[in-house]
Scaffold this active site. Structure first.
Site, PDB file in Angstrom:
ATOM      1  N   TYR A 125      36.441  32.058  41.219  1.00 46.31           N
ATOM      2  CA  TYR A 125      37.167  30.911  40.682  1.00 46.31           C
ATOM      3  C   TYR A 125      38.289  30.450  41.600  1.00 46.31           C
ATOM      4  O   TYR A 125      39.083  29.598  41.231  1.00 46.31           O
ATOM      5  CB  TYR A 125      37.746  31.253  39.306  1.00 46.31           C
ATOM      6  CG  TYR A 125      38.840  32.290  39.326  1.00 46.31           C
ATOM      7  CD1 TYR A 125      40.181  31.921  39.391  1.00 46.31           C
ATOM      8  CD2 TYR A 125      38.537  33.644  39.289  1.00 46.31           C
ATOM      9  CE1 TYR A 125      41.181  32.861  39.425  1.00 46.31           C
ATOM     10  CE2 TYR A 125      39.532  34.597  39.320  1.00 46.31           C
ATOM     11  CZ  TYR A 125      40.849  34.199  39.379  1.00 46.31           C
ATOM     12  OH  TYR A 125      41.843  35.142  39.418  1.00 46.31           O
ATOM     13  N   ASP A 162      39.186  45.823  37.944  1.00 41.79           N
ATOM     14  CA  ASP A 162      38.313  45.346  39.019  1.00 41.79           C
ATOM     15  C   ASP A 162      38.665  46.025  40.341  1.00 41.79           C
ATOM     16  O   ASP A 162      38.779  45.373  41.377  1.00 41.79           O
ATOM     17  CB  ASP A 162      38.410  43.826  39.150  1.00 41.79           C
ATOM     18  CG  ASP A 162      37.187  43.211  39.827  1.00 41.79           C
ATOM     19  OD1 ASP A 162      36.147  43.894  39.907  1.00 41.79           O
ATOM     20  OD2 ASP A 162      37.266  42.056  40.259  1.00 41.79           O
TER      21      ASP A 162
END
Length: 579
Positions: free
Chosen positions: A278, A392
């Site tokens: 993104y 992550d």
């Protein structure tokens, strides 16, 4: 009844409707977030009307009851595995009541429930909902907390009482103000116990009446973000050291668009150093000579969740300060959303391991990186004002500083986990395939042990030089498992090292990795124990008390749950795919 443990310590009554999605959400929240091991969750569906006392019942009434029972039982069946895994008991009930609110309170008293969980309707008449909410808030026993989960609407003036906890999921579109407002409230609380997120939405807890709620004046995003940064606990702590100075300067700068545009040569394509799901990252040079990395929310990204992730990263990383976490220099909210970091000349760990054509990292640097990432994660889990779960951890999210000092970056998926919570549920599953822990992949639950599993995979990547997932090879864990079981460390070593490594340090990393990648979160060490393993190896207390865990010694590959990844996705997947 689905039972997986002894009698529950708490009883949680969950009111479910015939709206399947609505009921699934509220049950998932109750089971994965509110319930703890040994608790009992009772799913109750109430039919409006008097309970039939004459037998035989009319056919219409029998059909109605049969359909209701089938609905409730089918709902429970979908959570059977999760309940057994979480050691939560699950029961189903169907009842009658001429007044839904009264029926719920009667059942609360009947089973001595500690919690009554209600879901805000998405399609039903809100006047009826408000009547139910008002009734249960007024008549709930003092021993029972009323929890409201659902889409936020304007609160009714009589909806608040001391016995009710209101958990409102904010359904409005995310904006710099709406997201950062929540982040600001969370950051100013001492423990964070009353805030989290569910199903990708913002969840808040309220105990005050509407009149007690602060009124927010309309301010620009620029000024609001400035106030958020200056009010962070990190800024307060650092500011206390310089309180005698006339006016301390902000440690995070709000850049103008002209400044970052000029630094990146108007975001020239030649300055792109990274592209994410993104965002885009540009290299730039400020007027004062500082080299920066500007992370820009992609223009074509119309997904509000991506904007929320971007703003979440700003809210969290502005509260983080450690040598092994990325340094945020500032931000910009003009003509888009931008984060400004100090540029890392040595790139990422991923590029150094897998894309460096001029040679590979030598062993002392690899060991330094492994220990540095461990220290950074220990800081996030144990030393921050809030427990931060990164979610992550991977080689492409580890920057390498001037002396190859590692810095954890990309906090877009990070969560602040309240201190009293043991775990958290996130729907849908997010993260990077290859690093995802089994419980996160299969059930959507996260905690510190989720990061520790990913760190174990990262250690194997550092040791072996292999990508976690390769289209032509097995998952790195399945490939490494035989050597870890037999203790043949030399079979794991990256051939590029040419046997030039420290045996003791290598054994410490392999030992640590073998514990971090256990399928069961309970068997994984904490980050404090990880640091002890990396420092002392087999002399660490945890190493003395542990041997190779049993779930690492299962020889039946056909039934081995280590192969969950291959069963679901197969091995023919991109090497760095993100959900």
């Amino acid at each position: 009844m689905i039972s997986c443990s002894e009698e529950g310590s708490n009883k949680i009554l969950v009111a479910i409707s015939l709206d399947r999605d609505e009921s699934q959400n509220v049950l998932s929240w109750a089971i994965n977030v509110l319930a703890k091991p040994s608790d009992t969750v009772v799913a109750l569906h109430l039919l409006v009307g008097e309970e039939p006392r004459k037998l035989p019942m009319k056919k219409k009434k029998r059909t109605q009851i049969r359909h209701a029972k089938a609905h409730v039982i089918s709902m429970l069946g979908e959570f059977a595995y999760t309940c057994c895994h979480n050691q939560v008991n699950l029961e189903a009930k169907v009842g009658f009541s001429s007044n839904i609110g009264r029926g719920l309170i009667d059942e609360v008293k009947s089973i001595s429930a500690h919690y009554l969980v209600l879901s805000r309707p998405t399609t039903h008449e809100f006047r009826i909902w408000n009547d139910i909410k008002r009734y249960v808030s007024d008549f709930a026993p003092s021993s029972c907390s009323v929890v409201l989960v659902g889409n936020q609407r304007k609160p009714h003036k009589d909806c608040y009482s001391d016995s009710a906890i209101s958990l409102d999921i904010n359904s409005e579109k995310y904006s710099p103000r709406s997201v950062l407002n929540t982040l600001s409230r969370d950051s100013l609380s001492s423990s964070g116990d009353d805030a989290s997120s569910f199903n990708g939405s913002m969840v808040s807890s309220s105990f005050a009446s509407p009149s007690d709620k602060p009124k927010h004046k309309s301010i620009s995003p620029y000024k609001f973000i400035s106030s958020l940064i200056m009010n962070s606990p990190l800024r307060k702590w650092r500011g206390s050291e310089t309180k005698n100075k006339p006016k301390p300067q902000p440690l995070i700068q709000c850049f103008t668009y002209n400044e970052i545009s000029k630094a990146t040569n108007d975001f020239h394509q030649g300055n792109i150093v990274g592209i994410g799901g993104y965002s885009e990252v540009y290299r730039g040079d400020l007027w004062d000579g500082r080299r920066i990395a500007v992370k820009r929310l992609a223009k074509e990204s119309g997904d509000m969740n991506k904007e929320k992730e971007f703003l979440t990263e700003l809210g969290i990383i502005s509260h983080v300060s450690h040598p092994n976490t990325a340094l945020l220099l500032g931000c910009c909210v003009e003509k888009g959303l931008y984060l400004v970091f100090r540029f890392s000349e040595n790139g990422t760990l991923y590029s150094a391991l897998h894309e460096n054509e001029n040679g590979s990292l030598d062993w002392p640097v690899r060991y330094k990186i492994a220990v540095g990432v461990a220290r950074g994660l220990h800081y996030l889990h144990k030393r921050c004002n809030h427990r931060i779960i990164h979610r992550d951890i991977k080689s492409s999210n580890v920057l390498l500083g001037p002396d190859y000092e590692p810095q954890i970056t990309d906090f877009g998926l990070a969560k602040w986990l309240p201190n009293k919570w043991t775990h958290h549920a996130v729907i849908p599953v997010e993260g990077t395939f290859g690093y995802l822990a089994p419980e996160s992949l299969m059930q959507g639950t996260i905690d510190e042990k989720t990061d520790i599993y990913a760190f174990g995979i990262l250690l194997l990547e550092i040791i072996t030089g292999r990508r976690p997932v390769n289209p032509t090879q097995k998952h790195i864990l399945l490939w490494a498992k035989p050597a870890m079981e037999t203790g043949n460390t030399s079979e794991l070593v990256d051939p590029k090292l040419q046997d030039k490594y420290d045996d003791q340090q290598m054994n410490k990393l392999v030992l640590t990795a073998s514990h971090c990648v256990q399928q069961s979160p309970i068997l994984r060490p904490t980050m404090t124990q990880v640091l002890e393993l990396l420092t002392n190896g087999n002399e660490a207390e945890i190493a003395k008390s542990w041997r190779m865990p049993k779930d690492m010694t299962n020889d039946d590959d056909d039934n081995n749950e280590w192969d969950d990844y291959s069963m679901i996705f197969g091995y023919d997947v991109p090497s760095d795919s993100s959900f």
